[in-house]
Scaffold this motif. Structure first.
Motif, PDB file in Angstrom:
ATOM      1  N   ILE A 154      90.635  20.211  50.995  1.00 57.55           N
ATOM      2  CA  ILE A 154      89.373  19.993  50.265  1.00 57.55           C
ATOM      3  C   ILE A 154      89.696  20.051  48.778  1.00 57.55           C
ATOM      4  O   ILE A 154      89.764  21.133  48.188  1.00 57.55           O
ATOM      5  CB  ILE A 154      88.311  21.047  50.633  1.00 57.55           C
ATOM      6  N   PRO A 155      89.916  18.900  48.152  1.00 58.03           N
ATOM      7  CA  PRO A 155      90.358  18.888  46.753  1.00 58.03           C
ATOM      8  C   PRO A 155      89.270  19.211  45.744  1.00 58.03           C
ATOM      9  O   PRO A 155      89.568  19.475  44.583  1.00 58.03           O
ATOM     10  CB  PRO A 155      90.865  17.458  46.573  1.00 58.03           C
ATOM     11  N   LEU A 156      88.017  19.195  46.171  1.00 58.86           N
ATOM     12  CA  LEU A 156      86.909  19.398  45.240  1.00 58.86           C
ATOM     13  C   LEU A 156      86.544  20.876  45.142  1.00 58.86           C
ATOM     14  O   LEU A 156      86.575  21.616  46.142  1.00 58.86           O
ATOM     15  CB  LEU A 156      85.691  18.588  45.682  1.00 58.86           C
ATOM     16  N   TRP A 157      86.157  21.290  43.943  1.00 63.23           N
ATOM     17  CA  TRP A 157      85.710  22.658  43.731  1.00 63.23           C
ATOM     18  C   TRP A 157      84.356  22.857  44.419  1.00 63.23           C
ATOM     19  O   TRP A 157      83.441  22.044  44.258  1.00 63.23           O
ATOM     20  CB  TRP A 157      85.581  22.964  42.248  1.00 63.23           C
ATOM     21  N   HIS A 158      84.216  23.932  45.163  1.00 66.83           N
ATOM     22  CA  HIS A 158      82.973  24.136  45.920  1.00 66.83           C
ATOM     23  C   HIS A 158      82.767  25.614  46.226  1.00 66.83           C
ATOM     24  O   HIS A 158      83.653  26.445  46.033  1.00 66.83           O
ATOM     25  CB  HIS A 158      83.016  23.346  47.235  1.00 66.83           C
ATOM     26  N   LYS A 175      76.991  32.438  39.973  1.00 71.72           N
ATOM     27  CA  LYS A 175      76.157  31.326  40.426  1.00 71.72           C
ATOM     28  C   LYS A 175      75.430  30.647  39.274  1.00 71.72           C
ATOM     29  O   LYS A 175      75.041  29.496  39.375  1.00 71.72           O
ATOM     30  CB  LYS A 175      75.159  31.819  41.464  1.00 71.72           C
ATOM     31  N   ASP A 176      75.245  31.401  38.183  1.00 68.94           N
ATOM     32  CA  ASP A 176      74.555  30.797  37.042  1.00 68.94           C
ATOM     33  C   ASP A 176      75.523  30.121  36.086  1.00 68.94           C
ATOM     34  O   ASP A 176      75.161  29.753  34.976  1.00 68.94           O
ATOM     35  CB  ASP A 176      73.743  31.866  36.305  1.00 68.94           C
ATOM     36  N   HIS A 177      76.785  29.977  36.519  1.00 64.74           N
ATOM     37  CA  HIS A 177      77.769  29.304  35.673  1.00 64.74           C
ATOM     38  C   HIS A 177      77.321  27.857  35.434  1.00 64.74           C
ATOM     39  O   HIS A 177      76.824  27.199  36.343  1.00 64.74           O
ATOM     40  CB  HIS A 177      79.144  29.317  36.361  1.00 64.74           C
ATOM     41  N   ASN A 178      77.505  27.392  34.235  1.00 64.94           N
ATOM     42  CA  ASN A 178      77.018  26.064  33.861  1.00 64.94           C
ATOM     43  C   ASN A 178      77.942  24.973  34.428  1.00 64.94           C
ATOM     44  O   ASN A 178      78.808  24.453  33.737  1.00 64.94           O
ATOM     45  CB  ASN A 178      76.921  25.953  32.334  1.00 64.94           C
ATOM     46  N   LEU A 179      77.725  24.647  35.698  1.00 65.05           N
ATOM     47  CA  LEU A 179      78.528  23.620  36.364  1.00 65.05           C
ATOM     48  C   LEU A 179      77.606  22.544  36.924  1.00 65.05           C
ATOM     49  O   LEU A 179      76.564  22.846  37.515  1.00 65.05           O
ATOM     50  CB  LEU A 179      79.343  24.223  37.514  1.00 65.05           C
ATOM     51  N   SER A 180      77.991  21.306  36.717  1.00 68.80           N
ATOM     52  CA  SER A 180      77.197  20.215  37.262  1.00 68.80           C
ATOM     53  C   SER A 180      77.674  19.872  38.666  1.00 68.80           C
ATOM     54  O   SER A 180      78.858  19.993  38.986  1.00 68.80           O
ATOM     55  CB  SER A 180      77.307  18.978  36.360  1.00 68.80           C
ATOM     56  N   GLU A 236      81.644  19.630  39.322  1.00 67.15           N
ATOM     57  CA  GLU A 236      82.496  19.114  38.262  1.00 67.15           C
ATOM     58  C   GLU A 236      83.059  20.312  37.507  1.00 67.15           C
ATOM     59  O   GLU A 236      82.312  21.128  36.976  1.00 67.15           O
ATOM     60  CB  GLU A 236      81.677  18.236  37.302  1.00 67.15           C
ATOM     61  N   VAL A 237      84.364  20.430  37.466  1.00 74.12           N
ATOM     62  CA  VAL A 237      85.012  21.544  36.782  1.00 74.12           C
ATOM     63  C   VAL A 237      85.942  20.981  35.714  1.00 74.12           C
ATOM     64  O   VAL A 237      86.779  20.124  36.000  1.00 74.12           O
ATOM     65  CB  VAL A 237      85.798  22.432  37.765  1.00 74.12           C
ATOM     66  N   THR A 238      85.807  21.444  34.512  1.00 76.94           N
ATOM     67  CA  THR A 238      86.636  20.940  33.423  1.00 76.94           C
ATOM     68  C   THR A 238      88.087  21.402  33.600  1.00 76.94           C
ATOM     69  O   THR A 238      88.358  22.420  34.261  1.00 76.94           O
ATOM     70  CB  THR A 238      86.126  21.454  32.056  1.00 76.94           C
ATOM     71  N   GLU A 239      89.002  20.650  33.008  1.00 76.14           N
ATOM     72  CA  GLU A 239      90.413  21.011  33.088  1.00 76.14           C
ATOM     73  C   GLU A 239      90.658  22.375  32.459  1.00 76.14           C
ATOM     74  O   GLU A 239      91.486  23.157  32.949  1.00 76.14           O
ATOM     75  CB  GLU A 239      91.270  19.952  32.386  1.00 76.14           C
ATOM     76  N   LYS A 240      89.955  22.670  31.384  1.00 78.45           N
ATOM     77  CA  LYS A 240      90.130  23.949  30.696  1.00 78.45           C
ATOM     78  C   LYS A 240      89.751  25.106  31.607  1.00 78.45           C
ATOM     79  O   LYS A 240      90.446  26.131  31.660  1.00 78.45           O
ATOM     80  CB  LYS A 240      89.287  23.968  29.421  1.00 78.45           C
ATOM     81  N   HIS A 270      86.052  27.558  44.720  1.00 83.71           N
ATOM     82  CA  HIS A 270      87.459  27.413  45.081  1.00 83.71           C
ATOM     83  C   HIS A 270      87.748  26.007  45.598  1.00 83.71           C
ATOM     84  O   HIS A 270      86.839  25.215  45.842  1.00 83.71           O
ATOM     85  CB  HIS A 270      87.841  28.447  46.143  1.00 83.71           C
ATOM     86  N   ARG A 271      89.021  25.711  45.770  1.00 84.06           N
ATOM     87  CA  ARG A 271      89.468  24.459  46.360  1.00 84.06           C
ATOM     88  C   ARG A 271      90.866  24.677  46.931  1.00 84.06           C
ATOM     89  O   ARG A 271      91.578  25.610  46.541  1.00 84.06           O
ATOM     90  CB  ARG A 271      89.506  23.333  45.326  1.00 84.06           C
ATOM     91  N   SER A 272      91.275  23.821  47.851  1.00 86.82           N
ATOM     92  CA  SER A 272      92.642  23.892  48.365  1.00 86.82           C
ATOM     93  C   SER A 272      93.585  23.228  47.362  1.00 86.82           C
ATOM     94  O   SER A 272      93.151  22.439  46.515  1.00 86.82           O
ATOM     95  CB  SER A 272      92.745  23.190  49.719  1.00 86.82           C
ATOM     96  N   VAL A 273      94.860  23.564  47.451  1.00 84.59           N
ATOM     97  CA  VAL A 273      95.859  22.927  46.592  1.00 84.59           C
ATOM     98  C   VAL A 273      96.667  21.947  47.433  1.00 84.59           C
ATOM     99  O   VAL A 273      96.759  22.077  48.655  1.00 84.59           O
ATOM    100  CB  VAL A 273      96.802  23.970  45.948  1.00 84.59           C
ATOM    101  N   CYS A 274      97.245  20.969  46.777  1.00 81.92           N
ATOM    102  CA  CYS A 274      98.109  20.021  47.479  1.00 81.92           C
ATOM    103  C   CYS A 274      99.362  20.770  47.938  1.00 81.92           C
ATOM    104  O   CYS A 274     100.010  21.459  47.145  1.00 81.92           O
ATOM    105  CB  CYS A 274      98.486  18.859  46.571  1.00 81.92           C
ATOM    106  N   ASN A 275      99.688  20.659  49.203  1.00 84.80           N
ATOM    107  CA  ASN A 275     100.797  21.408  49.781  1.00 84.80           C
ATOM    108  C   ASN A 275     102.132  20.812  49.346  1.00 84.80           C
ATOM    109  O   ASN A 275     102.531  19.747  49.805  1.00 84.80           O
ATOM    110  CB  ASN A 275     100.689  21.399  51.308  1.00 84.80           C
ATOM    111  N   THR A 276     102.824  21.500  48.449  1.00 81.75           N
ATOM    112  CA  THR A 276     104.153  21.069  48.008  1.00 81.75           C
ATOM    113  C   THR A 276     105.211  22.097  48.414  1.00 81.75           C
ATOM    114  O   THR A 276     106.277  22.171  47.812  1.00 81.75           O
ATOM    115  CB  THR A 276     104.179  20.878  46.483  1.00 81.75           C
TER     116      THR A 276
END
Length: 533
Positions: free
Chosen positions: A404-408, A446-451, A465-469, A493-499
């Protein structure tokens, strides 16, 4: 004049049959100490006896190797290195042509066997080859390697497509590109690398190859081994690297794509990541109690041996075998209640052979984990005496995959109702590290300013949507097998690409209190909630 190969140590992959067998015979006749590497012990035993008899050389041995398993490649290298011998000739000969499927780590089977397994083998033996120089690497490629115009990266991390010939050609092109990169990296090391095209061999690789000798087509394995033995024995090639030779030992002109330095570098870097050839040893431990929404790590009462046995059972018996009766009854229930969306999702899972969800009732092994005393004690500290398990999920993250590559957040407004607390438990069944697990953004309330980027129509889960910063501050979850963390639906959270080069297996349990109702709408589950304690 041929180079003196007396007592030189050689490895021939696929040395139990065809060109590989004849190559091993030729090297043994030249006085080499030959190791043949293949999967079948019975075939290898017969091959070793045959080579010894024909060559009169007793220094012929077998070491097990399955190129469709990166773990098997590592084990082979460990066995060879333990012998404390030099390595003068590595013949990457083994290959498959028209088989379908995926490797143990989830790569396309033809490419993963013909190329990636050989890449890892070569990479892990490079220092041994350098210290034994003059040394030679010989890649058994094909003239079909000249056909591809590009590398279809997306196909390399999927099950074999219908056009297996394209994947075979790409696997051989990758061997040519590996030659290009190794030629550059091994300059001034007295280690050479050259690929060969043995020709259309009368072998058992396909039924057509097997029938070719009866139709007067193709070349015998003995003659096809000429080009390989030429590269191994010819003193003319002592300092020649990067040349492609045919069955008549004539040089084949390489197309531009095979000598593309940028593409060769890109393939090298991807291969390093996908095979786990980075520093993935994780000694650090993180106390997650310092972060909001997550706690741990904790350790199950089950010991490492029990966890290892359960993990083996999951891979061998649970993941590939669907709970047929439960699936059928659930499908009928969906149709009866006109839950067409849920019925469709279930059919998709059946078609894809994905049965990772809700395995706590049909699997005694999973249920054993769910009943672990230390796990239950931690859950009761948070939720109280009565614990309701409403969902369980097996997560298998193969190399080069990102689940799951998206932040959720794991919040399910369409699946749960009522007043009460819920908690999610993430249990590592294999090692979880920053190269294969998941990461979270610390202290994101939960009140973090995230779209919201997208909303899951079935569960109601939001993806953000999570900024790179902000993502730069993420914290990885690092666990040993049998350890677990607990996290709330506040955690982003999100999963990372398995390397990591290895398959990662984990079990996630969704647990709540009896006051929380599990809603039937849009619920893809095919089992009811169960009382844990």
């Amino acid at each position: 004049m041929n180079q003196d190969l007396q007592n030189q140590v050689c490895i021939v992959t696929g040395g139990n049959s065809g060109v590989g067998l004849m190559t091993a015979v030729g090297l043994a006749k030249a006085g080499c100490h030959v190791f043949i590497a293949c999967r079948s012990i019975s075939k290898a035993t017969k091959a070793v006896d045959y080579i010894r008899q024909v060559s009169g050389n007793k220094n012929v041995e077998f070491l097990p190797l399955n190129l469709a398993s990166l773990d098997s490649v590592r084990q082979f290298v460990d066995l060879f290195v333990a012998r404390q011998l030099p390595l003068h000739i590595l013949v990457n000969n083994a290959g498959i042509f028209n088989q379908r499927g995926i490797t143990q780590e989830g790569f396309e089977l033809i490419w993963g066997t013909n190329y990636l397994g050989h890449f890892l083998l070569t990479y892990l033996l490079l220092e041994k080859l350098k210290s034994s120089a003059f040394s030679k690497i010989i890649m058994v490629a094909s003239d079909l390697a000249l056909k591809p115009k590009t590398i279809p990266w997306n196909l390399l991390v999927k099950k074999t497509s219908l056009n297996f010939l394209e994947l075979y050609s790409v696997s051989k092109l990758c061997l040519l590109l590996l030659t290009t990169e190794l030629t550059r990296k091994l300059e001034n090391t007295n280690v050479t690398v050259n690929p060969v095209h043995p020709g259309f061999v009368q072998s058992n690789i396909t039924i057509w190859h097997s029938l070719s000798k009866y139709l007067g087509l193709g070349i015998s394995p003995e003659k096809c081994a000429n080009s390989t033995l030429f590269c191994a024995q010819s003193s003319q090639l002592k300092e020649i690297s990067g040349k492609f030779f045919d069955s008549q030992t004539q040089e084949i002109h390489l197309p531009k794509i095979a000598t593309d330095i940028d593409l060769a570098k890109q393939l090298w870097e991807r291969s390093l990541l996908w095979s786990g050839c980075q520093n993935t040893t994780i000694n650090e431990t993180i106390n997650y109690d310092n972060y909001s929404g997550i706690s741990g790590p904790y350790t199950l009462k089950l010991d490492s041996q029990e966890i290892g046995q359960i993990t083996k059972t999951i891979f061998a018996e649970i993941l590939p075998k669907p709970p047929g009766k439960l699936l059928f009854l659930r499908f009928l229930n969906f149709l009866w209640k006109l839950k067409l969306g849920s019925a469709f999702l279930l059919l998709v899972k059946i078609w894809k052979q994905e049965f990772h969800m809700e395995r706590h009732l049909d699997s005694p092994k999973i249920w054993k984990i769910c009943q672990d005393e230390k796990l239950l004690a931690k859950l009761q500290e948070y939720l109280g005496e009565k614990l309701v398990l409403w969902r369980s999920e097996l997560w298998v993250n193969y190399p080069a995959k990102q689940l799951i590559p998206l932040w959720h957040r794991d919040s399910y407004p369409k699946l749960l109702s009522g007043v009460g607390k819920t908690i999610n438990v993430y249990i590592a069944l294999t090692e979880v590290n920053k190269f294969n697990g998941f990461e979270f953004i610390p202290n994101a309330k939960k009140d973090h300013n995230l779209s919201v980027k997208i909303t899951d129509p079935f569960s109601g889960n939001n993806f953000f949507e999570v900024t790179e910063k902000l993502a730069e501050n993420s914290v990885p979850v690092i666990l040993k097998p049998g350890q677990f963390v607990m996290f709330t639906d506040e955690l982003i959270h999100r999963s990372v690409c398995n390397t990591s080069g290895k398959v990662r297996l984990s079990l996630t349990l969704r647990v709540t209190q009896p006051s929380v109702e599990v809603l039937p709408n849009y619920n893809p589950n095919y089992q009811q909630s169960v009382l844990l304690s």
